[in-house]
Design a protein around this motif. Sequence first.
Motif, short mmCIF file in Angstrom:
data_model
loop_
_atom_site.label_atom_id
_atom_site.label_comp_id
_atom_site.label_asym_id
_atom_site.label_seq_id
_atom_site.Cartn_x
_atom_site.Cartn_y
_atom_site.Cartn_z
N ALA A 184 28.10 20.80 22.75
CA ALA A 184 28.15 20.48 21.32
C ALA A 184 29.44 19.73 21.02
O ALA A 184 30.49 20.04 21.59
N HIS A 185 29.38 18.75 20.14
CA HIS A 185 30.56 17.96 19.74
C HIS A 185 31.27 17.36 20.96
O HIS A 185 32.51 17.34 21.04
N LEU A 186 30.49 16.86 21.90
CA LEU A 186 31.08 16.29 23.12
C LEU A 186 31.99 15.11 22.80
O LEU A 186 32.97 14.86 23.50
N ALA B 234 34.45 23.93 15.07
CA ALA B 234 35.42 22.93 15.54
C ALA B 234 34.69 21.79 16.23
O ALA B 234 33.65 21.99 16.85
N ASN B 235 35.26 20.59 16.13
CA ASN B 235 34.71 19.46 16.88
C ASN B 235 35.80 18.71 17.65
O ASN B 235 35.58 17.62 18.14
N HIS B 236 36.99 19.32 17.73
CA HIS B 236 38.06 18.73 18.55
C HIS B 236 39.06 19.80 18.95
O HIS B 236 39.08 20.90 18.38
N LEU B 237 39.88 19.47 19.92
CA LEU B 237 40.89 20.41 20.41
C LEU B 237 41.90 20.75 19.33
O LEU B 237 42.15 19.97 18.41
N LYS B 238 42.46 21.96 19.44
CA LYS B 238 43.51 22.49 18.56
C LYS B 238 42.98 22.96 17.20
O LYS B 238 43.73 23.53 16.41
N MET C 208 20.28 14.12 18.27
CA MET C 208 21.43 15.02 18.36
C MET C 208 22.68 14.18 18.15
O MET C 208 22.89 13.17 18.83
N PHE C 209 23.54 14.58 17.22
CA PHE C 209 24.70 13.78 16.85
C PHE C 209 25.97 14.24 17.57
O PHE C 209 26.00 15.27 18.23
N GLU C 210 27.02 13.43 17.41
CA GLU C 210 28.38 13.72 17.93
C GLU C 210 28.41 13.90 19.44
O GLU C 210 29.11 14.75 19.97
N ILE D 30 32.25 18.72 28.36
CA ILE D 30 32.04 20.17 28.38
C ILE D 30 33.32 20.93 28.69
O ILE D 30 33.56 22.02 28.16
N GLU D 31 34.18 20.37 29.56
CA GLU D 31 35.45 21.05 29.85
C GLU D 31 36.32 21.13 28.61
O GLU D 31 37.04 22.12 28.39
N GLY D 32 36.25 20.08 27.79
CA GLY D 32 36.98 20.09 26.53
C GLY D 32 36.44 21.13 25.57
O GLY D 32 37.19 21.78 24.84
N VAL D 33 35.11 21.30 25.57
CA VAL D 33 34.49 22.33 24.73
C VAL D 33 35.02 23.71 25.13
O VAL D 33 35.41 24.52 24.27
N ILE D 34 35.02 23.98 26.42
CA ILE D 34 35.47 25.29 26.91
C ILE D 34 36.95 25.51 26.54
O ILE D 34 37.33 26.59 26.06
N LYS D 35 37.75 24.49 26.75
CA LYS D 35 39.18 24.59 26.43
C LYS D 35 39.39 24.80 24.93
O LYS D 35 40.20 25.65 24.52
N GLY D 36 38.65 24.04 24.12
CA GLY D 36 38.81 24.13 22.66
C GLY D 36 38.38 25.47 22.10
O GLY D 36 39.10 26.09 21.30
N LYS D 37 37.21 25.96 22.51
CA LYS D 37 36.74 27.25 22.01
C LYS D 37 37.64 28.38 22.49
O LYS D 37 37.88 29.35 21.77
#
Length: 424
Positions: free
Chosen positions: A177-179, A151-155, A341-343, A185-192
């Motif tokens: 990753a995919h920031l 995944a690279n975005h929420l939901k 490093m991308f994204e 990083i908070e979005g990463v934690i929420k998304g995963k």
Amino acid sequence: MKIKQLHNLYLDCNSVNTDTRKIKLGDMFFALKGDNFNGNKYAEQAIEKGAKYALVDEAKFATQPNIILVENVLESLQNLASFHKVYLNIPIIALTGSNGKTTTKELINVVLRQKFRTTATIGNLNNHIGVPLTLLSMNTDTEIGIIEMGANHLKEIEFLCDIAKPDYGYITNFGKAHLEGFGGIEGVIKGKSEMYAHLMTNHKIIFINADDHIQVEKTNNAQTFSFGNNQSDVSISLINAQPYVKVSYNNLIIESNLIGTYNFSNIAAAIAIGNYFKVNDPAIKTAIETYTPTNNRSQIINKGNNKIILDAYNANPTSMKAALLNFEKQAGSKIAILGDMFELGNDAEVEHQNIVDLATSLNIDQLLFVGENFFKTSINASKALKFKSFDVFKINFDISQIVNSTLLIKGSRGMALERVLDLF
């Protein structure tokens, strides 16, 4: 067409396919669309090549009885996969995470394969198309399915879980990753963690690393099966990681072919999941010790008198830092070739500078930074050079001068740094 009818047609086919160049006799062809292609145009060609059925979503291409018109081909693929999972009624293990997904998936697969007939995600087909294709590659012979989810975005993880309906889940870690897509990083934690939410809502089992406080906190009220050094269901400890990761488990010493302490948790997860599914300990040991990494992931390659650690499949700030810290522990002359490093979005500048600052502070003899983002950084170290692109690097750096050295090659997929091998 009703999904049950479509499923009956699917059961009459040998496999599913989305690429007419790879059509085999008896396939079901899904005419997917993209920004630059329209699979509807190739439906007749798929039938001519041997496909039993083709699904299209534009009426003008439904020119014969076995070309089936549906409202949306992609949604039909996803709905069919979800229906098929329920039809098979087999346990599905889902995994996601910022780093180590594919390696962990491969390790889990080789361990469980010691006892069960498994079907696992091929390569990294882990998105909204890859997950359905993996589910549809399973049949009544499959006893356990292993699904990697990227995944690279929420939901996105939530959506993939709705398709695959996993019975078990594991998140390798939460990293940078995919920031750009997650918004930090908070979005990463929420998304995963959307995987955790799905499993908890459906009262399923979550595998966790008891040494990762985020995993522990996020699964506080869940049904978990844990591993690690701390209080856990399975105790697994790292002995050392030089030259390869060696672990202790149930009075066994398991010696892997994987480098880097960062691979310890990947190996431990596979051991723990094997333990949960009652794979016997000698079989777990055999599986881990005979697994060899491929696809540019921590591969060890010898070129003349040089040893190359090829880790060029992908990169983000978390995995790059881990790779560099591990690389510093290597003996002898050390040279790192690092690609962009991308994204990373607005964080790109600071994250690339952070890696430069870290790398130049380590005991690494020479540093070669490749890519536009690294080229923009400030470097105050005589042992470091930077190049705006791979082509500039290839023209201006004489690779033949590298002898009797250990090299780390790491960068994002778009950098394709495995091309360095061709320069030797």
